[in-house]
Scaffold this active site. Structure first.
Site, PDB file in Angstrom:
ATOM      1  N   ARG A   1       0.848  -1.187   0.000  1.00 22.48           N
ATOM      2  CA  ARG A   1       0.000   0.000   0.000  1.00 22.48           C
ATOM      3  C   ARG A   1       0.885   1.239   0.000  1.00 22.48           C
ATOM      4  O   ARG A   1       1.904   1.295   0.694  1.00 22.48           O
ATOM      5  CB  ARG A   1      -0.924   0.026   1.233  1.00 22.48           C
ATOM      6  CG  ARG A   1      -2.028  -1.013   1.212  1.00 22.48           C
ATOM      7  CD  ARG A   1      -3.038  -0.744   0.098  1.00 22.48           C
ATOM      8  NE  ARG A   1      -4.140  -1.685   0.103  1.00 22.48           N
ATOM      9  CZ  ARG A   1      -4.147  -2.839  -0.565  1.00 22.48           C
ATOM     10  NH1 ARG A   1      -3.074  -3.190  -1.277  1.00 22.48           N
ATOM     11  NH2 ARG A   1      -5.210  -3.626  -0.529  1.00 22.48           N
TER      12      ARG A   1
ATOM     13  N   GLU B   1      -4.925   6.874  -5.721  1.00 22.22           N
ATOM     14  CA  GLU B   1      -5.111   6.037  -6.903  1.00 22.22           C
ATOM     15  C   GLU B   1      -6.499   6.244  -7.484  1.00 22.22           C
ATOM     16  O   GLU B   1      -7.471   6.284  -6.729  1.00 22.22           O
ATOM     17  CB  GLU B   1      -4.909   4.560  -6.538  1.00 22.22           C
ATOM     18  CG  GLU B   1      -3.518   4.233  -6.043  1.00 22.22           C
ATOM     19  CD  GLU B   1      -3.322   2.761  -5.713  1.00 22.22           C
ATOM     20  OE1 GLU B   1      -4.242   1.960  -5.974  1.00 22.22           O
ATOM     21  OE2 GLU B   1      -2.260   2.409  -5.194  1.00 22.22           O
TER      22      GLU B   1
END
Length: 354
Positions: free
Chosen positions: A267, A296
């Site tokens: 992550r 994202e």
């Protein structure tokens, strides 16, 4: 029978429609552009988009569903997610609203269609495969040389690759994915493995080694500082949480060898983005390979969009592709369609998340 409307979110590769199209009286609307509800404007835009839909299909951890959004969706009756967990969903808020949430198992269908690859077999990690693809691309300069050969008629051997043989692989996190990474490092490249996490002990590291068919002591539990100072490759394999956020910052990057490589397929929030950008601008480490980012999809104005213009270190990027393979994505949407059919028939849902 009245038409039922389904919103498909974040299906970047347009995989979903073929799996739903056989369901009668179903109107499909796809929204491949991700809206971020973390800002007031984003929240309002997403609520306006989804307000008419009783059924929404989402892809794990792409569009977030916080309580503030869920309160603005009075027509929502069913949320189809993917995978067996989705940290972007406020499951408690969905439970309070009485909205069932389904996930997917990603297992092979009982009757393969032959239209797409089967998902990876049980125990196989597509994320581990992609992690090694990224690392080997970084070490072998594959993206850079591929681009040069295709755009420069005179390009040939413009840099030097990095050998992994006998090097030290440092794993921040030695869970299932970290252990898979370690096993390939040892058996495929003869690497030494050191590992750290807040709760890792040598006993746990030995258990992980034996579970991989390797000898006790193959994985060495070390301090965080020792890992970053001694590893030639640092690879991150932690779950993102309040405790792990920013676990790699300016201090840890400063500990790394100037010849060190950093890999993140977990992550984006595990790394302090500003600290990493500064390290790359200064050439503080040799290179980095990233599959995950702080926001994202990456915004158009993100510095990662122009990294070649400012980084002195080598950089290889991919758009969160660790789990995005043909078999898994198709099977996930196929399972979503199967759950939708059960719901429409009033049958029990098989993979409830909430």
């Amino acid at each position: 029978m009245a038409t039922i409307h389904l919103a498909i979110l974040d299906d970047y590769a347009d995989v979903a429609p073929k799996h739903f199209k056989h369901i009668p009286n179903l109107q499909l609307d796809s929204f491949p552009d991700t809206l971020d509800p973390s800002t007031p404007a984003g929240l309002e835009a997403l609520a306006k988009r989804l307000e008419p839909y009783p059924i929404v299909s989402c892809m794990r951890e792409r569009t977030a569903f916080p309580a503030e959004l869920i309160q603005k969706l009075p027509n929502l009756k069913l949320l189809l997610s993917s995978g067996n967990r989705n940290a972007a969903l406020d499951l408690e808020a969905l439970k309070e609203r009485g909205v069932p949430v389904t996930g997917t198992k990603g297992d092979s269908p009982s009757k393969p269609s032959g239209e797409f690859d089967a998902p990876p077999p049980p125990g196989y990690s597509a994320v581990n495969q992609h992690a090694w693809a990224l690392l080997l691309s970084l070490c072998g300069r594959i993206p850079q040389d591929d681009r040069k050969l295709k755009t420069d008629a005179g390009a040939w051997q413009n840099g030097l690759g990095v050998s992994l043989g006998g090097k030290t692989l440092g794993l921040v996190g030695l869970g299932k994915l970290g252990t898979a990474m370690a096993k390939v490092g040892v058996l495929g490249f003869g690497m030494k493995v050191v590992a750290w996490s807040e709760n890792l002990t040598q006993e746990k590291a030995d258990d992980a080694a034996r579970g991989s068919g390797l000898e006790t002591g193959t994985f060495k539990a070390v301090s965080k500082e020792e890992l970053f100072k001694t590893a030639d490759v640092v690879s991150l394999h932690l779950v993102l949480s309040g405790r792990s956020k920013g676990v790699v910052g300016a201090r840890e990057l400063g500990w790394m060898k100037r010849s060190g490589l950093l890999l993140n397929t977990s992550r984006g929030g595990l790394i302090d983005e500003e600290a990493l950008i500064e390290a790359l601008k200064e050439g503080g480490i040799k290179g980095v390979a990233l599959d995950v980012f702080w926001q994202e999809p990456i915004p158009k104005e993100s510095p990662w969009r122009s990294v070649d213009s400012w980084a002195k270190s080598e950089v290889v990027l991919s758009p969160h592709m660790g789990y995005v393979n043909e078999g898994t994505m198709n099977r996930w949407y196929q399972e979503q369609a199967e759950e939708l059919e059960r719901w429409l028939k009033g049958e029990e849902l098989q993979n409830r998340m909430a």
